[in-house]
Write a protein that holds these residues in place. Structure first.
Motif, PDB file in Angstrom:
ATOM      1  N   HIS A   1       0.841  -1.211   0.000  1.00 56.31           N
ATOM      2  CA  HIS A   1       0.000   0.000   0.000  1.00 56.31           C
ATOM      3  C   HIS A   1       0.873   1.258   0.000  1.00 56.31           C
ATOM      4  O   HIS A   1       0.633   2.186  -0.778  1.00 56.31           O
ATOM      5  N   CYS A   2       1.866   1.296   0.880  1.00 54.91           N
ATOM      6  CA  CYS A   2       2.724   2.478   0.962  1.00 54.91           C
ATOM      7  C   CYS A   2       3.482   2.701  -0.343  1.00 54.91           C
ATOM      8  O   CYS A   2       3.646   3.846  -0.787  1.00 54.91           O
ATOM      9  N   SER A   3       3.928   1.609  -0.949  1.00 55.49           N
ATOM     10  CA  SER A   3       4.621   1.718  -2.230  1.00 55.49           C
ATOM     11  C   SER A   3       3.670   2.237  -3.308  1.00 55.49           C
ATOM     12  O   SER A   3       4.051   3.079  -4.143  1.00 55.49           O
ATOM     13  N   TYR A   4       2.414   1.766  -3.281  1.00 52.98           N
ATOM     14  CA  TYR A   4       1.413   2.206  -4.255  1.00 52.98           C
ATOM     15  C   TYR A   4       1.129   3.705  -4.089  1.00 52.98           C
ATOM     16  O   TYR A   4       1.093   4.455  -5.069  1.00 52.98           O
ATOM     17  N   VAL A   5       0.923   4.124  -2.850  1.00 54.72           N
ATOM     18  CA  VAL A   5       0.638   5.541  -2.592  1.00 54.72           C
ATOM     19  C   VAL A   5       1.830   6.408  -2.987  1.00 54.72           C
ATOM     20  O   VAL A   5       1.665   7.506  -3.519  1.00 54.72           O
ATOM     21  N   PHE A   6       3.035   5.903  -2.750  1.00 54.82           N
ATOM     22  CA  PHE A   6       4.213   6.661  -3.169  1.00 54.82           C
ATOM     23  C   PHE A   6       4.222   6.827  -4.684  1.00 54.82           C
ATOM     24  O   PHE A   6       4.404   7.939  -5.195  1.00 54.82           O
ATOM     25  N   ASP A   7       4.045   5.728  -5.402  1.00 54.58           N
ATOM     26  CA  ASP A   7       4.114   5.781  -6.865  1.00 54.58           C
ATOM     27  C   ASP A   7       3.033   6.673  -7.468  1.00 54.58           C
ATOM     28  O   ASP A   7       3.299   7.446  -8.406  1.00 54.58           O
ATOM     29  N   LYS A   8       1.823   6.582  -6.929  1.00 54.51           N
ATOM     30  CA  LYS A   8       0.689   7.308  -7.511  1.00 54.51           C
ATOM     31  C   LYS A   8       0.587   8.758  -7.047  1.00 54.51           C
ATOM     32  O   LYS A   8       0.057   9.605  -7.778  1.00 54.51           O
ATOM     33  N   PHE A   9       1.093   9.055  -5.845  1.00 52.75           N
ATOM     34  CA  PHE A   9       0.865  10.389  -5.294  1.00 52.75           C
ATOM     35  C   PHE A   9       2.155  11.058  -4.794  1.00 52.75           C
ATOM     36  O   PHE A   9       2.533  12.123  -5.285  1.00 52.75           O
ATOM     37  N   ILE A  10       2.823  10.443  -3.818  1.00 52.91           N
ATOM     38  CA  ILE A  10       3.940  11.112  -3.151  1.00 52.91           C
ATOM     39  C   ILE A  10       5.056  11.445  -4.127  1.00 52.91           C
ATOM     40  O   ILE A  10       5.658  12.529  -4.052  1.00 52.91           O
ATOM     41  N   SER A  11       5.348  10.546  -5.051  1.00 52.95           N
ATOM     42  CA  SER A  11       6.430  10.796  -6.013  1.00 52.95           C
ATOM     43  C   SER A  11       6.146  11.989  -6.908  1.00 52.95           C
ATOM     44  O   SER A  11       7.072  12.551  -7.504  1.00 52.95           O
ATOM     45  N   LYS A  12       4.880  12.398  -6.991  1.00 50.01           N
ATOM     46  CA  LYS A  12       4.486  13.492  -7.885  1.00 50.01           C
ATOM     47  C   LYS A  12       4.311  14.824  -7.156  1.00 50.01           C
ATOM     48  O   LYS A  12       3.979  15.840  -7.788  1.00 50.01           O
ATOM     49  N   VAL A  13       4.497  14.856  -5.836  1.00 48.64           N
ATOM     50  CA  VAL A  13       4.279  16.103  -5.108  1.00 48.64           C
ATOM     51  C   VAL A  13       5.324  17.126  -5.494  1.00 48.64           C
ATOM     52  O   VAL A  13       6.446  16.785  -5.893  1.00 48.64           O
ATOM     53  N   LYS A  14       4.948  18.399  -5.342  1.00 51.32           N
ATOM     54  CA  LYS A  14       5.858  19.492  -5.668  1.00 51.32           C
ATOM     55  C   LYS A  14       6.594  20.018  -4.438  1.00 51.32           C
ATOM     56  O   LYS A  14       7.483  20.856  -4.559  1.00 51.32           O
TER      57      LYS A  14
END
Length: 349
Positions: free
Chosen positions: A192-205
């Protein structure tokens, strides 16, 4: 020949409000009995643990509903974001959600990540702390409030809401049957944490990211560190952990171990004085005593210290420094007085 008639299992029904259980939520967040002002009594029927567990589950579900309501209400204003991102909540397909403040993905300044431990619903630290201590600091309401005051946007991960049954994502598999499925692409807390990172956290500004974790949440974060070290090296300024279960042996590479040593601090359940350093080399970071041997209260008792550590790493708080020159001057003066005393003794003899 007589056949034994099986007794139909009685379905337990419980109140649908906290007040119906005989409790109120005070303005300060304490959940107390209307009758005697005491915290939740688990042993409602002595020696009947199965009933008491069902009753507690029904009660804590209502508490969880209230926590989610407060997180989504103003002034915090968290919004639900569906995971997996392609799930349709109006259909029968499994889905869950995380919480994000409105500008979490777009702010260029500060972002806080919150990752809980095991067996808790989204937005909670520990059930016991919410019931015995306080709903506000036993959940993530307090830290989210402190973050907002400091100019942070916040993302709350939901690593436990991955078991889908009875038309809802839940934090634990069912006790009475095995008819459930795992949430697609989120089949475990780390996944789950990896999924949230890939879909959201990695894209934060955001350029200044900090995190708070509890228990297994600390392990999940170190797995993200292994997988996305450049992101952490460039953007993550501090991680405050509580009772983390990670191990430095599972950190891949000296560069990441050095990063943990300088960016992470862990508070651990211990009856030593709160803030006293603990000798624990397993984690690869410094560890401090929570001042309480019960792990359920580590975050609630140390939240101010954890936030201060983050403030310090972000440059918002400057610890009082002892002037080395003053200390040296005092030492020299003491040495001089001691020397004079010795000379005086010699003169007398």
């Amino acid at each position: 020949m007589f056949r034994r008639r099986l007794k139909k299992k009685e379905v337990q029904e419980f109140p649908n409000t906290i007040e119906g259980f005989g409790y109120i939520v005070k303005e300060n967040g304490e959940i107390r009995s209307k009758e005697n002002d005491e915290s939740y009594n688990f042993d409602y029927i002595p020696k009947d643990r199965p009933y008491n567990e069902l009753r507690y589950k029904a009660f804590i579900d209502l508490v969880g509903d209230l926590v989610e309501e407060k997180l989504q209400a103003e002034p915090l204003g968290f919004k639900k974001t569906i995971v997996p991102t392609n799930a349709d909540p109006s259909s029968d397909e499994p889905y869950s959600y995380i919480f994000m403040t409105p500008n979490a993905l777009t702010t260029t300044d500060r972002l806080l990540l919150l990752i809980p431990g095991n067996n808790t619903r989204i937005g909670q630290w520990t059930r016991r702390a919410m019931c015995d201590d306080n709903l506000i600091n036993g959940s993530m309401i307090q830290v989210a409030t402190l973050a907002k005051e400091r100019g942070y946007e916040t993302i709350i991960l939901n690593p436990n809401g991955i078991y889908w049954y009875d038309g809802k994502a839940r934090e634990m598999p069912p006790l009475t049957h095995m008819n459930f499925v795992m949430l697609p692409e989120n089949e475990g807390p780390e996944v789950h944490c990896s999924y949230v990172f890939d879909k959201f956290i990695s894209k934060v500004k955001a350029e200044n990211i900090v995190a708070m974790t509890l228990g297994w949440g600390g392990f999940c974060l170190t797995q993200l560190l292994n997988e996305h070290f450049d992101f952490f090296k460039n953007k993550v300024k501090a991680v405050a952990m509580a009772d983390s279960t990670h191990s430095s042996d599972l950190i891949e590479g000296d560069d990441k171990r050095i990063w943990i040593r300088s960016h992470v601090l862990n508070w651990a359940a211990s009856n030593n004085t709160r803030g006293e350093p603990l000798k624990d080399t397993r984690l690869g970071c410094d560890s401090l005593s929570s001042g309480d041997e019960l792990a359920e209260f580590t975050v609630t008792h140390c939240i101010e210290d954890m936030v201060r550590f983050i403030d310090t790493k972000m440059g918002d708080y400057v610890p009082e420094e002892v002037d080395d020159e003053i200390i040296r001057e005092e030492d020299l003066q003491a040495e001089e007085e001691e020397l004079n005393e010795r000379v005086h003794v010699i003169d007398i003899h």
